[in-house]
Scaffold this active site. Structure first.
Site, mmCIF file in Angstrom:
data_model
loop_
_atom_site.group_PDB
_atom_site.id
_atom_site.type_symbol
_atom_site.label_atom_id
_atom_site.label_comp_id
_atom_site.label_asym_id
_atom_site.label_seq_id
_atom_site.Cartn_x
_atom_site.Cartn_y
_atom_site.Cartn_z
ATOM 1 N N ASN A 9 0.868 -1.181 0.000
ATOM 2 C CA ASN A 9 0.000 0.000 0.000
ATOM 3 C C ASN A 9 0.902 1.229 0.000
ATOM 4 O O ASN A 9 1.425 1.616 1.043
ATOM 5 C CB ASN A 9 -0.907 -0.029 1.240
ATOM 6 C CG ASN A 9 -1.792 1.202 1.322
ATOM 7 O OD1 ASN A 9 -1.874 1.978 0.368
ATOM 8 N ND2 ASN A 9 -2.451 1.376 2.453
ATOM 9 N N LYS A 11 0.114 4.238 -0.474
ATOM 10 C CA LYS A 11 -0.565 5.441 0.026
ATOM 11 C C LYS A 11 -0.245 6.635 -0.895
ATOM 12 O O LYS A 11 -0.077 6.439 -2.098
ATOM 13 C CB LYS A 11 -0.189 5.709 1.483
ATOM 14 C CG LYS A 11 -0.376 4.459 2.358
ATOM 15 C CD LYS A 11 -0.286 4.725 3.828
ATOM 16 C CE LYS A 11 -0.476 3.417 4.592
ATOM 17 N NZ LYS A 11 -0.501 3.591 6.039
ATOM 18 N N HIS A 97 -9.776 1.509 4.141
ATOM 19 C CA HIS A 97 -8.562 1.698 4.937
ATOM 20 C C HIS A 97 -8.879 2.673 6.073
ATOM 21 O O HIS A 97 -9.656 3.612 5.894
ATOM 22 C CB HIS A 97 -7.433 2.239 4.056
ATOM 23 C CG HIS A 97 -6.113 2.211 4.755
ATOM 24 N ND1 HIS A 97 -5.762 3.172 5.675
ATOM 25 C CD2 HIS A 97 -5.094 1.322 4.720
ATOM 26 C CE1 HIS A 97 -4.568 2.865 6.166
ATOM 27 N NE2 HIS A 97 -4.141 1.745 5.607
ATOM 28 N N GLU A 99 -7.342 5.092 7.229
ATOM 29 C CA GLU A 99 -7.101 6.506 6.904
ATOM 30 C C GLU A 99 -8.276 7.092 6.128
ATOM 31 O O GLU A 99 -8.632 8.257 6.298
ATOM 32 C CB GLU A 99 -5.788 6.633 6.115
ATOM 33 C CG GLU A 99 -4.582 6.393 7.027
ATOM 34 C CD GLU A 99 -3.385 5.747 6.346
ATOM 35 O OE1 GLU A 99 -3.287 5.763 5.104
ATOM 36 O OE2 GLU A 99 -2.530 5.204 7.085
ATOM 37 N N GLU A 169 -6.318 -4.621 10.126
ATOM 38 C CA GLU A 169 -5.261 -3.659 10.420
ATOM 39 C C GLU A 169 -5.601 -2.898 11.693
ATOM 40 O O GLU A 169 -6.339 -1.891 11.640
ATOM 41 C CB GLU A 169 -5.124 -2.662 9.270
ATOM 42 C CG GLU A 169 -4.793 -3.294 7.932
ATOM 43 C CD GLU A 169 -4.140 -2.288 7.003
ATOM 44 O OE1 GLU A 169 -3.013 -2.544 6.585
ATOM 45 O OE2 GLU A 169 -4.752 -1.231 6.725
ATOM 46 N N GLY A 175 1.733 2.311 10.855
ATOM 47 C CA GLY A 175 2.723 3.379 10.766
ATOM 48 C C GLY A 175 3.374 3.724 12.100
ATOM 49 O O GLY A 175 4.077 4.719 12.211
ATOM 50 N N SER A 215 2.572 -2.159 10.478
ATOM 51 C CA SER A 215 4.007 -2.271 10.758
ATOM 52 C C SER A 215 4.605 -3.636 10.423
ATOM 53 O O SER A 215 5.493 -4.114 11.124
ATOM 54 C CB SER A 215 4.296 -1.887 12.213
ATOM 55 O OG SER A 215 3.915 -0.541 12.440
HETATM 56 P P1 PGA Z 1 2.232 0.322 7.786
HETATM 57 O O1 PGA Z 1 0.824 0.594 7.075
HETATM 58 O O2 PGA Z 1 2.752 -0.965 7.230
HETATM 59 O O3 PGA Z 1 3.077 1.496 7.437
HETATM 60 O O4 PGA Z 1 1.955 0.222 9.261
HETATM 61 C C1 PGA Z 1 -0.070 -0.449 6.833
HETATM 62 C C2 PGA Z 1 -1.295 0.085 6.139
HETATM 63 O O5 PGA Z 1 -1.719 1.208 6.465
HETATM 64 O O6 PGA Z 1 -1.872 -0.577 5.255
#
Ligand code: PGA
Length: 253
Positions: A9, A11, A97, A99, A169, A175, A215
């Site tokens: 991903n 982003k 997601h 976000e 998630e 993150g 992560s």
């Molecule tokens: P990350 O993000 O691996 O940076 O924690 C995962 C995601 O948001 O899909």
């Protein structure tokens, strides 16, 4: 056999040149994937067609959009439809997601419409779910995530749910460098599979891939992916580093 997926991903990251370099770095490494193992790149819209052209010939590699709209076409300035994505050969779309839920107000009801739209145009939805920290700390995570599934997916028929990929998630792990432990991931994945089985039966629930996200890195993917109900990962930060993501692809069981 249940599919296993390493999904990147990206982003809202990378310029075009950076995106091209990253893809080239990852694609030059030969990956000996079995038929049920897939690699999916969720790429910003402006580069999707380019990436699709680059990987369409590569076995088991696919592109994904990071979102799509609830309608097929029309006066919706700034939006992108599932029909458009299908027309350029995109195979997957990440939906819900955290976000998007948080910054763009996406609700379970809106996601139900988006999932249906994706399936109408033969895109595989990667449906994201997961709880915030305060829910985890209060111990209410199972019910919270179960509700997300029920409100967005449980109107699907049996043949439709089998085309969905789920990504668990936990928001507190995204993150933050703080992954769920392999045991925490397994516990939630097993719970979600049980919830799916309650609605669709054991056989169908046993075929739905459930990815872990939050992560995931090159050095922890193997342990997380080795859990019996974890079928790969949805990876943000580490998917932007060729060496890390290569290791994550290789961590598929
Ligand atoms: P990350 O993000 O691996 O940076 O924690 C995962 C995601 O948001 O899909």
């Amino acid at each position: 056999m249940r599919q296993q997926i390493a999904a990147a991903n990206w982003k809202m990251n990378l310029t075009f040149d950076q995106a091209e370099n990253l893809l080239d770095e990852i694609l030059k490494v030969p990956h000996d994937l079995q038929a049920h193992q897939k690699v999916v790149f969720a790429i910003p819209f402006p580069y999707l067609q380019f990436a699709q052209n680059k990987i369409s010939e590569i076995r088991n590699f696919f592109t994904a959009a990071q979102n799509c709209y609830t309608q097929s076409r029309g006066a919706y300035t700034g939006e992108t439809s599932a029909e458009m994505l299908q027309s350029i050969g995109v195979g997957y779309v990440v939906l819900g997601h955290s976000e998007r839920r948080e910054y763009f107000g996406e609700s379970n009801a809106m996601l139900e419409e988006k999932v249906a739209m994706a399936l109408t145009y033969s895109l595989t939805p990667i449906f994201c779910c997961g709880e915030p920290l305060q829910i985890r700390e209060s111990g209410a995570q199972n019910g919270y995530v179960e509700k997300q599934l029920k409100e967005s997916l449980f109107n699907l028929h049996e043949e439709q749910i089998q085309k969905v990929v789920i990504a668990y998630e936990p928001i507190w792990a995204i993150g933050t460098g703080k992954t769920a432990t392999a045991a925490q991931a397994q516990e939630m994945h097993a719970h979600l599979r049980k919830v799916l089985a309650g609605k669709y039966g054991d056989i169908i629930a046993g075929e739905i891939p459930i990815l872990y996200g939050g992560s995931v890195k090159g050095n922890n993917a193997k342990e997380i992916f080795s859990q019996p109900d974890v079928d790969g990962g949805l990876v943000g930060g580490a998917s932007l580093i060729a060496a890390d993501f290569t290791q994550i692809i290789d961590a598929l069981k």
